[in-house]
Design an enzyme around this catalytic site. Structure first.
Site, PDB file in Angstrom:
ATOM      1  N   ALA A  35     -18.733 -24.020  26.608  1.00  0.00           N
ATOM      2  CA  ALA A  35     -17.395 -23.819  26.050  1.00  0.00           C
ATOM      3  C   ALA A  35     -17.255 -22.404  25.490  1.00  0.00           C
ATOM      4  O   ALA A  35     -16.221 -21.747  25.639  1.00  0.00           O
ATOM      5  CB  ALA A  35     -17.137 -24.833  24.949  1.00  0.00           C
ATOM      6  N   TYR A  37     -18.940 -19.808  26.491  1.00  0.00           N
ATOM      7  CA  TYR A  37     -18.888 -18.908  27.640  1.00  0.00           C
ATOM      8  C   TYR A  37     -17.463 -18.871  28.217  1.00  0.00           C
ATOM      9  O   TYR A  37     -16.911 -17.817  28.496  1.00  0.00           O
ATOM     10  CB  TYR A  37     -19.895 -19.383  28.695  1.00  0.00           C
ATOM     11  N   ASP A  38     -16.875 -20.057  28.369  1.00  0.00           N
ATOM     12  CA  ASP A  38     -15.519 -20.144  28.924  1.00  0.00           C
ATOM     13  C   ASP A  38     -14.529 -19.334  28.087  1.00  0.00           C
ATOM     14  O   ASP A  38     -13.618 -18.709  28.615  1.00  0.00           O
ATOM     15  CB  ASP A  38     -15.046 -21.608  28.971  1.00  0.00           C
ATOM     16  N   SER A  83     -37.159  -7.626  61.665  1.00  0.00           N
ATOM     17  CA  SER A  83     -37.764  -8.917  61.331  1.00  0.00           C
ATOM     18  C   SER A  83     -39.272  -8.694  61.272  1.00  0.00           C
ATOM     19  O   SER A  83     -39.756  -7.590  61.522  1.00  0.00           O
ATOM     20  CB  SER A  83     -37.400  -9.962  62.363  1.00  0.00           C
ATOM     21  N   GLU A 120     -46.061 -12.970  49.098  1.00  0.00           N
ATOM     22  CA  GLU A 120     -44.893 -13.683  48.573  1.00  0.00           C
ATOM     23  C   GLU A 120     -44.553 -14.896  49.431  1.00  0.00           C
ATOM     24  O   GLU A 120     -45.213 -15.150  50.433  1.00  0.00           O
ATOM     25  CB  GLU A 120     -43.689 -12.742  48.441  1.00  0.00           C
ATOM     26  N   LYS A 122     -42.200 -17.136  51.985  1.00  0.00           N
ATOM     27  CA  LYS A 122     -41.226 -16.895  53.044  1.00  0.00           C
ATOM     28  C   LYS A 122     -40.107 -17.918  52.876  1.00  0.00           C
ATOM     29  O   LYS A 122     -40.267 -19.092  53.205  1.00  0.00           O
ATOM     30  CB  LYS A 122     -41.861 -17.012  54.422  1.00  0.00           C
ATOM     31  N   GLU A 180     -33.177 -12.972  50.578  1.00  0.00           N
ATOM     32  CA  GLU A 180     -32.820 -14.193  51.292  1.00  0.00           C
ATOM     33  C   GLU A 180     -31.802 -14.990  50.483  1.00  0.00           C
ATOM     34  O   GLU A 180     -31.990 -15.229  49.291  1.00  0.00           O
ATOM     35  CB  GLU A 180     -34.095 -15.021  51.482  1.00  0.00           C
ATOM     36  N   LYS A 321     -46.994 -18.701  58.808  1.00  0.00           N
ATOM     37  CA  LYS A 321     -46.174 -19.908  58.654  1.00  0.00           C
ATOM     38  C   LYS A 321     -46.970 -21.142  58.261  1.00  0.00           C
ATOM     39  O   LYS A 321     -48.188 -21.174  58.368  1.00  0.00           O
ATOM     40  CB  LYS A 321     -45.470 -20.167  59.986  1.00  0.00           C
ATOM     41  N   CYS A 438     -33.486 -60.193  54.691  1.00  0.00           N
ATOM     42  CA  CYS A 438     -33.920 -61.464  55.255  1.00  0.00           C
ATOM     43  C   CYS A 438     -34.010 -62.431  54.090  1.00  0.00           C
ATOM     44  O   CYS A 438     -34.552 -62.101  53.034  1.00  0.00           O
ATOM     45  CB  CYS A 438     -35.287 -61.280  55.906  1.00  0.00           C
TER      46      CYS A 438
HETATM   47  S1  IVH Z   1     -39.636  -9.044  54.560  1.00  0.00           S
HETATM   48  C1  IVH Z   1     -39.404  -5.480  57.372  1.00  0.00           C
HETATM   49  N1  IVH Z   1     -40.074 -11.024  52.888  1.00  0.00           N
HETATM   50  O1  IVH Z   1     -37.994 -13.862  57.231  1.00  0.00           O
HETATM   51  C2  IVH Z   1     -39.652  -6.742  56.622  1.00  0.00           C
HETATM   52  N2  IVH Z   1     -38.740 -11.474  54.808  1.00  0.00           N
HETATM   53  O2  IVH Z   1     -38.396 -11.846  60.021  1.00  0.00           O
HETATM   54  C3  IVH Z   1     -38.408  -7.494  56.378  1.00  0.00           C
HETATM   55  N3  IVH Z   1     -37.876 -13.771  54.917  1.00  0.00           N
HETATM   56  O3  IVH Z   1     -35.144 -13.134  58.500  1.00  0.00           O
HETATM   57  C4  IVH Z   1     -38.559  -8.871  55.928  1.00  0.00           C
HETATM   58  N4  IVH Z   1     -38.790 -14.484  53.045  1.00  0.00           N
HETATM   59  O4  IVH Z   1     -34.934 -12.987  56.008  1.00  0.00           O
HETATM   60  C5  IVH Z   1     -39.485 -10.653  54.037  1.00  0.00           C
HETATM   61  N5  IVH Z   1     -40.519 -12.670  51.290  1.00  0.00           N
HETATM   62  C6  IVH Z   1     -39.927 -12.289  52.434  1.00  0.00           C
HETATM   63  C7  IVH Z   1     -39.143 -13.176  53.206  1.00  0.00           C
HETATM   64  C8  IVH Z   1     -38.574 -12.734  54.401  1.00  0.00           C
HETATM   65  C9  IVH Z   1     -38.025 -14.802  54.090  1.00  0.00           C
HETATM   66  C10 IVH Z   1     -37.107 -13.836  56.175  1.00  0.00           C
HETATM   67  C11 IVH Z   1     -36.210 -12.677  56.430  1.00  0.00           C
HETATM   68  C12 IVH Z   1     -36.220 -12.494  57.920  1.00  0.00           C
HETATM   69  C13 IVH Z   1     -37.470 -13.200  58.339  1.00  0.00           C
HETATM   70  C14 IVH Z   1     -38.517 -12.215  58.762  1.00  0.00           C
END
Ligand code: IVH
Length: 681
Positions: A35, A37-38, A83, A120, A122, A180, A321, A438
């Protein structure tokens, strides 16, 4: 107010709103009530309405409103969005091969020091480029083909409150933040829940939810699907910011207020990469968002430059992966399974498919309503999901692949001609519920089998070796009718069964004997009372202390137990009102099953009663063991840290939960302190 004063007030309001947005959306730890904040927000809106010249594109008010677009303008990326190479070997080999390639390219010898990597998660969403000029967000664009993406600035403003519209302090004149966009699992569930309530289409998975939302032409609709964001890198940078490592970049983004995931670590050499991959894999299903692997990046930017690129992929990074949790396959047939309480569950018989680390050929369709809502038919191509230990489920149909000769819409009653497929009893649809049942009760062999399997299950009386095939024989040959009959089995009978020898019969008898010593919580859970899961069983055991107290309790007394509402209380009373059930309990006790009861002290007298613990990181003792120890002493063990948490026990590599505990000022114990605490009681 004088003009100068108004300008000052507008700035002050924006600053406060930004601070509170960051606390709320990024840190998940608000410091003022909604509230309050609003009120700030409305005051700013009013001042801007009276003085339109004061409106700036980074004002928090610009997150609401916006016009429906008729398309997305193309955006040429200043620096291509590449990518990363995916390591196909999803076992440890993936990390080892990457490190070997990096060392070779850098000309390192075996005797040289290990390479430093930034590791990190993915994230499983979609990549986005956020362009800030003089600290103000001017454009957000999707990746597109890497060279040209789409301008989604409006939707980013409206649907992703975690993304700062501006950031303060000394910023380079241009900085592009990349990361992302994703949807959390709870946001996904919540969105689908609401859609279902309104009879509207649901999202198949969070990833599609994120992609659909960001490309939604109506910003008001985009804002209804809440999205989140994690930064993981940079695009173009102009100005005098000269970071030397990837870690430095992420730390700076974090300091500027961008969400950067806490699960990031520096690691040295292949072996540590392997460990990181394994640790995150074990954690995967407890994260509130989907990840499909981990990413390793050479930390030094100088070394990154030296390694360079090959065919549009950097040589300094790799995605390692995990096995995919979703796959596409075909429904060959739909079967109906009879559960422990007679519930009839449609199960899709699938073309076998490798998903979540194993081959899956059955997936649950949950119930008739779900099957109809998803409109799953025999012959359909479907998306199957298997996450962790959760049973595989059909999440949706790929309608474009529906064959012409597909089966009819699902109709459970018609399919079964109104009778249980196992015992032939009539089936009824629960009043107000989605399930058919049943009506055969324990006359139905299927129900009996499930009762026994549940009773012997790992989380109940834990009788190792008493599995599917064996229970089926015991029931079919009428050797066992109720759980109490298990304790009457002898060596000769067991040894005579199919696929059983003397040795396995002996082992099973030993397991049965061993199961007599159990906890009250396990015993209550093992009874298979409707609506009483493991957590409720524990609460009941703690509260009542003794079995006889529970047996005597009425609905009112039962509802005194935390988390027991009228429905659960009613199920419990109904269960004990059946003489048959009381007889089985008596027979179990007579055959020597002895649930450990507390010595007449209901929970409030236990030493750790009312205390909530959260366990995090790697502990020297097994997590389950630590949990049981605490629970025996009356404590509750929760999965996430909140203001109600009394202690966080932090083992090695503790991550975000530890951070949260510190933030909220919750007491943190290391393993030694934790063990000392247990000792002292
Ligand atoms: S680095 C040049 N770090 O994975 C490096 N990508 O092909 C650029 N992704 O579509 C990407 N988590 O969106 C990086 N911790 C992360 C990531 C990440 C997800 C996705 C990214 C891209 C694909 C990599």
């Amino acid at each position: 107010m004088a003009n100068q004063e108004i300008t000052r007030r507008v700035h002050k309001l924006r600053e406060e709103i930004r601070f509170n947005d960051h606390r709320y959306y990024v840190m998940d730890a608000p410091v003022i009530p909604d509230a309050e904040y609003d009120k700030l927000f409305r005051e700013l809106q009013a001042l801007e309405a009276q003085h339109p010249d004061l409106v700036t594109p980074d004002s928090p008010t610009q997150r609401v409103g916006g016009k429906v677009l008729d398309g997305f303008a193309p955006v040429r990326h200043a620096v291509a969005m590449l990518s990363i190479r995916t390591e196909t070997d999803i076992s440890d080999g993936g990390a080892i091969a990457f490190d070997a390639r990096v060392r070779k390219e850098l000309g390192l010898k075996d005797s040289d020091a290990p390479v430093e990597y930034a590791c990190e998660l993915k994230f499983d969403g979609l990549a986005i480029n956020l362009r800030y000029e003089r600290g103000v967000l001017v454009q957000a664009a999707t990746r597109g083909d890497g060279e040209t993406g789409e301008d989604v600035t409006q939707n980013v403003r409206h649907a992703i409150h975690q993304i700062p519209l501006s950031f303060e302090e000394s910023y380079p004149s241009v900085v592009e933040v990349r990361g992302e966009v994703y949807m959390t699992r709870p946001d996904f569930e919540c969105y689908n829940e609401r859609q279902r309530e309104h009879g509207l289409p649901t999202l198949v998975n969070p990833r599609n939810g994120a992609a659909g939302s960001i490309r939604q032409l109506d910003p008001a609709l985009a804002a209804r699907r809440p999205l989140s964001f994690f930064a993981y890198g940079l695009g173009e940078v102009q100005g005098d910011w000269k970071p030397e490592t990837h870690k430095e970049i992420l730390d700076q983004l974090d300091a500027w207020g961008f969400p950067v995931n806490g699960e990031r670590r520096l690691k040295y050499g292949a072996q540590e990469l392997v460990e990181f991959h394994r640790r995150i894999a074990a954690k995967r299903d407890s994260l509130p968002f989907d990840i499909d692997g981990v990413v390793y990046k050479v930390n030094s930017l100088a070394l990154q430059a030296q390694l360079g690129f090959v065919s549009r992929e950097p040589r300094w990074a790799v995605a390692h992966k995990f096995p995919a949790e979703e796959q596409i396959t075909v429904v060959r047939d739909i079967d109906i399974q009879v559960g422990r309480t007679g519930k009839l569950t449609p199960v899709a018989k699938l073309e076998p498919v490798f998903v979540g680390g194993t081959t899956v050929s059955n997936a649950t369709l949950h119930n008739e309503d779900e099957t109809r809502r998803k409109d799953v038919r025999i012959g359909d191509t479907v998306i199957v999901r298997r996450a962790g230990d959760v049973i595989p489920e059909v999440v949706g149909v790929v309608l474009e692949k529906r064959p012409a000769e597909v089966g009819a819409p699902f109709d459970l009653f018609k399919l079964l001609h109104g009778h249980c497929p196992v015992c032939g009893s009539a089936i009824v649809r629960e009043e107000g519920g989605a399930n058919w049942r049943c009506t055969g009760g324990l006359f139905c062999p299927a129900q009996r089998r499930q009762v026994l399997l549940h009773f012997a299950g790992r989380r109940a009386l834990d009788i190792e070796g008493l599995g599917d095939k064996l229970v089926e024989q015991l029931v079919d040959q009428q050797l066992v009718h109720t759980p109490a009959d298990i304790y009457k089995l002898d060596l000769a009978t067991l040894a005579n069964l199919d696929r059983m020898g003397e040795k396995s019969a002996q082992n099973l008898l030993a397991a049965i004997a061993h199961s007599r010593q159990t906890t009250l919580a396990r015993f209550i859970y093992a009874l298979g009372i409707r609506n009483v899961g493991e957590a409720t069983a524990k609460d009941l055991a703690r509260h009542f202390g003794k079995l006889k107290n529970l047996l005597r309790a009425d609905e009112g007394q039962l509802q005194q137990v935390a988390d027991v509402g009228p429905v659960v209380a009613q199920s419990i009373v109904a269960f004990f009102a059946e003489q048959h059930n009381v007889d089985v309990i008596q027979a179990l006790l007579d055959s020597g099953v002895a649930p450990r009861e507390s010595e007449g002290e209901p929970e409030q007298y236990l030493p750790l009663a009312g205390k909530t613990f959260v366990l995090t990181g790697t502990l020297g003792i097994a997590r389950e063991e630590a949990k049981e120890k605490l629970e025996v002493l009356g404590a509750k063990v929760a999965g996430s840290v909140s203001k109600k948490t009394n202690y966080v026990v932090a083992g090695a590599e503790a991550g975000s939960k530890l951070d949260k505990a510190r933030e909220l000022g919750v007491a943190v114990l290391d393993e030694q302190q934790f063990l000392a605490l247990l000792e002292s009681i």
